[in-house]
Design a protein around this motif. Sequence first.
Motif, PDB file in Angstrom:
ATOM      1  N   LEU A 107       0.821  -0.898   0.375  1.00 25.40           N
ATOM      2  CA  LEU A 107      -0.137  -0.207   0.247  1.00 25.40           C
ATOM      3  C   LEU A 107       0.668   0.665  -0.166  1.00 25.40           C
ATOM      4  CD1 LEU A 107      -3.266   0.997   0.050  1.00 25.40           C
ATOM      5  CD2 LEU A 107      -2.596   0.820   2.643  1.00 25.40           C
ATOM      6  N   LYS A 108       2.272   1.121   0.571  1.00 30.93           N
ATOM      7  CA  LYS A 108       2.436   2.448   0.761  1.00 30.93           C
ATOM      8  C   LYS A 108       3.401   2.320  -0.484  1.00 30.93           C
ATOM      9  CE  LYS A 108       6.715   4.165   3.246  1.00 30.93           C
ATOM     10  NZ  LYS A 108       6.420   5.859   2.675  1.00 30.93           N
ATOM     11  N   GLN A 134       2.646  17.724  11.273  1.00 32.82           N
ATOM     12  CA  GLN A 134       1.424  18.803  11.987  1.00 32.82           C
ATOM     13  C   GLN A 134       0.138  18.587  11.525  1.00 32.82           C
ATOM     14  OE1 GLN A 134       3.789  22.117  13.053  1.00 32.82           O
ATOM     15  NE2 GLN A 134       3.541  21.944  15.295  1.00 32.82           N
ATOM     16  N   LEU A 135       0.671  18.163   9.735  1.00 29.17           N
ATOM     17  CA  LEU A 135      -0.855  18.695   9.211  1.00 29.17           C
ATOM     18  C   LEU A 135      -1.645  17.466   9.731  1.00 29.17           C
ATOM     19  CD1 LEU A 135       1.495  20.233   6.135  1.00 29.17           C
ATOM     20  CD2 LEU A 135      -0.081  21.366   7.780  1.00 29.17           C
ATOM     21  N   SER A 136      -3.084  18.011   8.921  1.00 28.65           N
ATOM     22  CA  SER A 136      -3.656  16.630   8.536  1.00 28.65           C
ATOM     23  C   SER A 136      -4.480  16.751   7.162  1.00 28.65           C
ATOM     24  CB  SER A 136      -5.342  17.104   9.234  1.00 28.65           C
ATOM     25  OG  SER A 136      -4.786  16.932  11.453  1.00 28.65           O
ATOM     26  N   LEU A 139       1.623   5.289   7.652  1.00 24.50           N
ATOM     27  CA  LEU A 139       2.492   5.405   6.516  1.00 24.50           C
ATOM     28  C   LEU A 139       4.167   6.349   5.816  1.00 24.50           C
ATOM     29  CD1 LEU A 139      -0.674   4.971   4.039  1.00 24.50           C
ATOM     30  CD2 LEU A 139       1.009   2.769   4.749  1.00 24.50           C
ATOM     31  N   ASP A 140       3.904   7.736   6.923  1.00 23.89           N
ATOM     32  CA  ASP A 140       4.942   8.522   6.902  1.00 23.89           C
ATOM     33  C   ASP A 140       4.908   8.951   8.313  1.00 23.89           C
ATOM     34  OD1 ASP A 140       6.499  10.271   6.247  1.00 23.89           O
ATOM     35  OD2 ASP A 140       6.209  10.552   4.333  1.00 23.89           O
ATOM     36  N   ALA A 141       5.111   9.307   9.074  1.00 22.30           N
ATOM     37  CA  ALA A 141       4.785   9.909  10.023  1.00 22.30           C
ATOM     38  C   ALA A 141       5.115  11.322  10.264  1.00 22.30           C
ATOM     39  CB  ALA A 141       5.802   9.460  11.872  1.00 22.30           C
ATOM     40  N   ASP A 188       5.463  12.798   6.993  1.00 23.61           N
ATOM     41  CA  ASP A 188       4.663  13.819   6.118  1.00 23.61           C
ATOM     42  C   ASP A 188       3.209  13.273   5.508  1.00 23.61           C
ATOM     43  OD1 ASP A 188       4.246  15.872   3.966  1.00 23.61           O
ATOM     44  OD2 ASP A 188       5.360  15.046   3.077  1.00 23.61           O
ATOM     45  N   PRO A 189       2.965  13.101   6.503  1.00 21.28           N
ATOM     46  CA  PRO A 189       0.968  12.118   6.090  1.00 21.28           C
ATOM     47  C   PRO A 189       0.359  12.533   5.091  1.00 21.28           C
ATOM     48  CG  PRO A 189       1.185  13.084   8.256  1.00 21.28           C
ATOM     49  CD  PRO A 189       3.022  13.048   8.123  1.00 21.28           C
ATOM     50  N   VAL A 190       0.550  14.082   5.171  1.00 24.39           N
ATOM     51  CA  VAL A 190      -0.376  14.807   3.746  1.00 24.39           C
ATOM     52  C   VAL A 190       0.509  14.524   2.903  1.00 24.39           C
ATOM     53  CG1 VAL A 190      -1.157  16.689   3.467  1.00 24.39           C
ATOM     54  CG2 VAL A 190      -1.525  16.489   6.466  1.00 24.39           C
ATOM     55  N   LYS A 191       1.344  14.347   2.843  1.00 23.56           N
ATOM     56  CA  LYS A 191       1.908  14.640   1.535  1.00 23.56           C
ATOM     57  C   LYS A 191       1.066  13.153   0.455  1.00 23.56           C
ATOM     58  CE  LYS A 191       4.982  10.084   1.056  1.00 23.56           C
ATOM     59  NZ  LYS A 191       6.255   9.801   1.971  1.00 23.56           N
TER      60      LYS A 191
END
Length: 258
Positions: free
Chosen positions: A10-11, A198-200, A237-239, A241-244
């Motif tokens: 998935l990643k 910090q982003l959502s 999946l990416d702590a 930069d999750p919002v990418k």
Amino acid sequence: MAKKLNKTELKTFLDEKVAQYNTRDFLETDPIKIPHTFSKKEDIEIAAFLTATIAWGNRKSIINNAQRMMQLLDQEPYQFIINHKESDLKALEPFVHRTFNGLDFITFISGLQHVYTNHNGLEAVFEKHAEASSLQSAIHHFKKVFFEIEHLPRTQKHISDPLKNSAAKRINMFLRWMVRPENTGVDFGIWKSLYTKQLSCPLDVHSGNVARKLGLLTRKQNDGKALLELDTSLRKLDANDPVKYDFALFGLGVFESF
């Protein structure tokens, strides 16, 4: 197909989609192109904030109306906000984008003037209330600061409040634009006091549907609880930069009808 992917697959799949859609080609059809017409920090962030505020509905009409907003602000949004006279606001009255009308626009000009004059600007307000791994509480506090001015109650609905279980899609999108680095020329990375971790994710119909198909989200409503669930999945999946993954979810939904 997608639900059968394990975490590694998935990643890999989503990372490939991020690379595919996080490019300057993406700008042509996206409202983010509006702030890209400016070079000064304050102009970029104000153009981005106002564009994000009206970013619902047909994308072409969002872009056209955001361009109209910038024309009404003389293509110098920061100067207009700081130095406008009462008489300058008259020209804003006919503006309308769906339920956001000229009176809302005028109130937003006053709110922004208040933020820059009395609170050190947009970035400072968000930084002041930021938490280590979330900006959702900061959005709530920003809304309170923004509406310290005299305003019509109706205008409040145009800034969502995550603490009232809103997914706050548009303001989370705005924060992504400001904070994520501009290494592919899409996002701006001009807010150095906040961090990508910090982003959502800007959660909307497209990203929500794709996230459910991929097993990243089970909750049916696109609300604050769903956002927390999606954020938790994306952070695995990416702590940092999750919002990418917004690029992947959005691209799959809008361009590939996934």
